[in-house]
Write a protein that holds these residues in place. Structure first.
Motif, PDB file in Angstrom:
ATOM      1  N   ASN A  40       0.835  -1.203   0.000  1.00  0.00           N
ATOM      2  CA  ASN A  40       0.000   0.000   0.000  1.00  0.00           C
ATOM      3  C   ASN A  40       0.866   1.247   0.000  1.00  0.00           C
ATOM      4  OD1 ASN A  40      -2.838  -1.042   0.315  1.00  0.00           O
ATOM      5  ND2 ASN A  40      -1.840  -2.051   2.044  1.00  0.00           N
ATOM      6  N   LEU A  41       1.573   1.424  -1.107  1.00  0.00           N
ATOM      7  CA  LEU A  41       2.447   2.585  -1.193  1.00  0.00           C
ATOM      8  C   LEU A  41       1.645   3.782  -1.693  1.00  0.00           C
ATOM      9  CD1 LEU A  41       5.615   0.941  -2.780  1.00  0.00           C
ATOM     10  CD2 LEU A  41       5.352   1.717  -0.422  1.00  0.00           C
ATOM     11  N   ASP A  42       0.946   4.370  -0.790  1.00  0.00           N
ATOM     12  CA  ASP A  42       0.182   5.572  -1.083  1.00  0.00           C
ATOM     13  C   ASP A  42       1.178   6.621  -1.601  1.00  0.00           C
ATOM     14  OD1 ASP A  42      -2.248   6.680  -1.015  1.00  0.00           O
ATOM     15  OD2 ASP A  42      -2.225   7.229   1.118  1.00  0.00           O
ATOM     16  N   PHE A  43       0.887   7.250  -2.750  1.00  0.00           N
ATOM     17  CA  PHE A  43       1.849   8.166  -3.353  1.00  0.00           C
ATOM     18  C   PHE A  43       2.282   9.264  -2.374  1.00  0.00           C
ATOM     19  CE2 PHE A  43       3.285  11.778  -5.828  1.00  0.00           C
ATOM     20  CZ  PHE A  43       4.172  11.168  -6.703  1.00  0.00           C
ATOM     21  N   GLY A  44       3.598   9.321  -2.136  1.00  0.00           N
ATOM     22  CA  GLY A  44       4.134  10.388  -1.290  1.00  0.00           C
ATOM     23  C   GLY A  44       4.030  10.166   0.205  1.00  0.00           C
TER      24      GLY A  44
ATOM     25  N   ARG B 275      18.058  26.855  -0.278  1.00  0.00           N
ATOM     26  CA  ARG B 275      18.416  25.470   0.001  1.00  0.00           C
ATOM     27  C   ARG B 275      17.942  24.604  -1.153  1.00  0.00           C
ATOM     28  NH1 ARG B 275      18.010  22.395   5.608  1.00  0.00           N
ATOM     29  NH2 ARG B 275      20.012  23.468   5.749  1.00  0.00           N
ATOM     30  N   PHE B 276      18.878  23.801  -1.683  1.00  0.00           N
ATOM     31  CA  PHE B 276      18.539  22.765  -2.653  1.00  0.00           C
ATOM     32  C   PHE B 276      18.453  21.478  -1.851  1.00  0.00           C
ATOM     33  CE2 PHE B 276      20.339  19.304  -5.397  1.00  0.00           C
ATOM     34  CZ  PHE B 276      19.318  19.248  -6.336  1.00  0.00           C
ATOM     35  N   ALA B 277      17.441  20.671  -2.100  1.00  0.00           N
ATOM     36  CA  ALA B 277      17.322  19.392  -1.393  1.00  0.00           C
ATOM     37  C   ALA B 277      16.756  18.344  -2.329  1.00  0.00           C
ATOM     38  CB  ALA B 277      16.430  19.551  -0.162  1.00  0.00           C
ATOM     39  N   ILE B 278      17.052  17.089  -2.039  1.00  0.00           N
ATOM     40  CA  ILE B 278      16.411  15.976  -2.752  1.00  0.00           C
ATOM     41  C   ILE B 278      15.899  15.010  -1.698  1.00  0.00           C
ATOM     42  CG2 ILE B 278      16.610  14.159  -4.501  1.00  0.00           C
ATOM     43  CD1 ILE B 278      19.242  15.428  -5.460  1.00  0.00           C
ATOM     44  N   VAL B 279      14.604  14.689  -1.799  1.00  0.00           N
ATOM     45  CA  VAL B 279      14.045  13.644  -0.944  1.00  0.00           C
ATOM     46  C   VAL B 279      13.491  12.557  -1.859  1.00  0.00           C
ATOM     47  CG1 VAL B 279      13.533  15.199   0.987  1.00  0.00           C
ATOM     48  CG2 VAL B 279      11.779  14.788  -0.755  1.00  0.00           C
ATOM     49  N   ALA B 280      13.266  11.376  -1.297  1.00  0.00           N
ATOM     50  CA  ALA B 280      12.833  10.238  -2.120  1.00  0.00           C
ATOM     51  C   ALA B 280      11.696   9.500  -1.432  1.00  0.00           C
ATOM     52  CB  ALA B 280      14.009   9.293  -2.347  1.00  0.00           C
ATOM     53  N   SER B 281      10.794   8.956  -2.248  1.00  0.00           N
ATOM     54  CA  SER B 281       9.607   8.305  -1.713  1.00  0.00           C
ATOM     55  C   SER B 281       9.228   7.089  -2.563  1.00  0.00           C
ATOM     56  CB  SER B 281       8.456   9.334  -1.726  1.00  0.00           C
ATOM     57  OG  SER B 281       7.233   8.729  -1.397  1.00  0.00           O
ATOM     58  N   PRO B 282       9.189   5.884  -1.960  1.00  0.00           N
ATOM     59  CA  PRO B 282       8.812   4.713  -2.759  1.00  0.00           C
ATOM     60  C   PRO B 282       7.342   4.789  -3.166  1.00  0.00           C
ATOM     61  CG  PRO B 282       9.022   4.111  -0.437  1.00  0.00           C
ATOM     62  CD  PRO B 282       9.431   5.547  -0.544  1.00  0.00           C
ATOM     63  N   THR B 283       7.057   4.496  -4.428  1.00  0.00           N
ATOM     64  CA  THR B 283       5.679   4.553  -4.897  1.00  0.00           C
ATOM     65  C   THR B 283       5.303   3.262  -5.615  1.00  0.00           C
ATOM     66  OG1 THR B 283       6.208   5.482  -7.053  1.00  0.00           O
ATOM     67  CG2 THR B 283       5.831   7.030  -5.294  1.00  0.00           C
ATOM     68  N   GLY B 284       4.065   2.876  -5.476  1.00  0.00           N
ATOM     69  CA  GLY B 284       3.597   1.619  -6.040  1.00  0.00           C
ATOM     70  C   GLY B 284       2.993   1.787  -7.413  1.00  0.00           C
ATOM     71  N   ALA B 285       2.520   0.688  -7.950  1.00  0.00           N
ATOM     72  CA  ALA B 285       1.809   0.706  -9.229  1.00  0.00           C
ATOM     73  C   ALA B 285       0.644   1.660  -9.047  1.00  0.00           C
ATOM     74  CB  ALA B 285       1.306  -0.679  -9.571  1.00  0.00           C
ATOM     75  N   TYR B 286       0.518   2.568  -9.962  1.00  0.00           N
ATOM     76  CA  TYR B 286      -0.455   3.630  -9.827  1.00  0.00           C
ATOM     77  C   TYR B 286      -1.577   3.298 -10.767  1.00  0.00           C
ATOM     78  CZ  TYR B 286      -1.373   8.653  -9.044  1.00  0.00           C
ATOM     79  OH  TYR B 286      -1.890   9.862  -8.685  1.00  0.00           O
ATOM     80  N   TYR B 287      -2.551   2.512 -10.302  1.00  0.00           N
ATOM     81  CA  TYR B 287      -3.638   2.197 -11.219  1.00  0.00           C
ATOM     82  C   TYR B 287      -4.524   3.417 -11.323  1.00  0.00           C
ATOM     83  CZ  TYR B 287      -7.744   0.646 -13.528  1.00  0.00           C
ATOM     84  OH  TYR B 287      -8.781   0.581 -14.410  1.00  0.00           O
ATOM     85  N   GLN B 288      -4.584   3.964 -12.501  1.00  0.00           N
ATOM     86  CA  GLN B 288      -5.317   5.195 -12.689  1.00  0.00           C
ATOM     87  C   GLN B 288      -6.707   4.922 -13.229  1.00  0.00           C
ATOM     88  OE1 GLN B 288      -4.091   8.667 -12.101  1.00  0.00           O
ATOM     89  NE2 GLN B 288      -6.333   8.705 -12.180  1.00  0.00           N
ATOM     90  N   GLN B 289      -7.692   5.139 -12.401  1.00  0.00           N
ATOM     91  CA  GLN B 289      -9.085   5.048 -12.834  1.00  0.00           C
ATOM     92  C   GLN B 289      -9.315   6.100 -13.908  1.00  0.00           C
ATOM     93  OE1 GLN B 289     -10.901   2.275 -11.037  1.00  0.00           O
ATOM     94  NE2 GLN B 289     -12.393   3.890 -10.725  1.00  0.00           N
ATOM     95  N   PRO B 290     -10.108   5.788 -14.919  1.00  0.00           N
ATOM     96  CA  PRO B 290     -10.442   6.827 -15.902  1.00  0.00           C
ATOM     97  C   PRO B 290     -11.080   8.023 -15.196  1.00  0.00           C
ATOM     98  CG  PRO B 290     -11.122   4.672 -16.686  1.00  0.00           C
ATOM     99  CD  PRO B 290     -10.705   4.496 -15.260  1.00  0.00           C
ATOM    100  N   VAL B 291     -10.710   9.222 -15.621  1.00  0.00           N
ATOM    101  CA  VAL B 291     -11.189  10.418 -14.927  1.00  0.00           C
ATOM    102  C   VAL B 291     -12.197  11.215 -15.748  1.00  0.00           C
ATOM    103  CG1 VAL B 291      -9.155  10.697 -13.457  1.00  0.00           C
ATOM    104  CG2 VAL B 291      -9.172  11.748 -15.727  1.00  0.00           C
ATOM    105  N   ARG B 292     -13.025  11.946 -14.981  1.00  0.00           N
ATOM    106  CA  ARG B 292     -14.002  12.854 -15.576  1.00  0.00           C
ATOM    107  C   ARG B 292     -13.388  14.243 -15.496  1.00  0.00           C
ATOM    108  NH1 ARG B 292     -19.420  11.398 -15.112  1.00  0.00           N
ATOM    109  NH2 ARG B 292     -19.898  13.570 -14.627  1.00  0.00           N
TER     110      ARG B 292
END
Ligand SMILES: *Cc1c(COP(=O)(O)O)cnc(C)c1O
Length: 358
Positions: free
Chosen positions: A26-30, A161-178
């Protein structure tokens, strides 16, 4: 593509890893961030030494300029685990070029290409266990720059300040959108900051997006700031239309963000022998195409979801349904699949898009 860098980035390792706390199914984006981050400060007219340190809060004065006047820019890109176990950062040079344009528009200094690429590489190398291996999952990378001078006056900051952060993300099944064609509000005006990935653009887009949600849509289809006549983008994604047998996307301008996904899909479509055109698409043309059923497919394109299929387009209160995929996958899904194969090394990287970490 590989580069050799002699830039040294010291690493201060975290005592304790938070990786065991991750729910990989359950890798919720971000939602999750990795154990470390890269930071580099700008002071006395120059960038100081970069360092990788344990992920943690920044300590900021309440009068930090970025918090008041929005002098902030960011990027978003992904690292993928490849078939052979190595890790690939997808097209980071494109993100560098775009960040350079954003920095210029916001009067901010930009780090060197070497620091940007080497910073990404070192951070990803250090966090390699955080790069998921399941299909369609990746490590999302977020480089950003914020104005850190402390002063209440409206001014161009002297410190950053320049920074880089990282976040694991899962398969992003994208429901068709309106989506709703937005003709009351605009995302970007000519001469404005639409082509820059700067914080203010997003803050300003929430209200129209929220109104569209209240009206039963998921997202807005932005129109141009001059006449509200031409389609620009879909939410925070570029947009493509399959009109007849031609894949059409609005041409880049100062009010459209130059998406890496957009650019990649155009190149892939062209290689697949699909007719592609970068040309203006008017609301009127869309309406005619929807009525005559010559608009076969529409989708948003961006790093997070790759493609986001559009199922309904609302124009001045009238909702038009798109045909949907049915038995055969559409052009959007096909292009997405090819892109994913290249990224994980299952297809030749003919465009030299992959930046291999190790
Ligand atoms: C980031 C972004 C995109 C997509 O760009 P990618 O490089 O493909 O992720 C498109 N439009 C807007 C407004 C964006 O912020």
């Amino acid at each position: 593509m590989e580069t050799i860098s002699t830039l040294y980035i010291p690493v201060n390792r975290a005592y304790h890893s938070r990786i065991s706390e991750v729910d990989w199914d359950n890798l919720d984006f971000g939602k999750y961030t990795t154990d470390h981050m890269l930071i580099c400060d700008y002071a006395d007219h120059g960038w100081q030494a970069p360092q990788i340190i344990p992920f943690g809060n920044f300590s900021l004065s309440p009068t930090t300029l970025a918090l008041h006047y929005g002098q902030t820019i960011f990027e978003g890109l992904k690292a993928f685990r490849m078939e052979d176990g190595s890790i690939n950062i997808f097209r980071p040079q494109k993100n560098y070029d775009r960040m350079l344009l954003s920095a210029e528009r916001l009067c901010m200094p930009m780090v060197s290409m070497e620091l940007f690429l080497e910073g990404l590489r070192r951070l990803v190398e250090l966090e390699k266990d955080w790069v998921p291996g399941q299909k369609d999952s990746s490590l999302y990378l977020r480089p950003f720059i914020i104005a850190t001078e402390t002063k209440l006056r409206v001014k161009v900051s002297d410190n950053y300040r320049f920074a880089i952060v990282a976040s694991p993300t899962g398969a992003y099944y994208q429901q068709p959108v309106r989506v709703k064609v937005e003709t009351d509000f605009v995302r970007a005006a000519h001469g404005g900051t639409g082509y820059a990935k700067c914080g203010g653009n997003y803050g300003a887009s929430f209200y129209p997006a929220q109104r569209a949600k209240e009206q039963g849509y998921d997202q807005v289809l932005w129109t141009d700031g001059r006449e509200n006549k031409y389609i620009e983008e879909s939410g925070t994604m570029n947009v493509f239309f399959l009109l007849g047998d031609q894949l059409v996307t609005p041409p880049l301008s100062d009010s459209i963000l130059d998406g890496v996904t957009r650019d990649s899909l155009i190149a892939l479509a062209d290689r697949e022998g699909i007719k592609v055109a970068e040309r203006p698409v008017s609301v009127e043309e869309l309406e005619h195409a929807l009525e005559s059923k010559t608009l076969h497919e529409a989708f948003g394109a961006g790093t997070a979801a790759v493609i986001s299929p559009i199922s309904v387009i609302g124009i001045r209160g009238k909702d038009y349904m798109l045909p949907g995929e049915g038995l055969r996958p559409g052009i959007g899904s096909r292009l997405k699949e090819v892109l994913e194969k290249i990224r994980c090394g299952r297809e030749a990287d003919v465009f030299s898009w992959n930046f291999i970490v190790k």
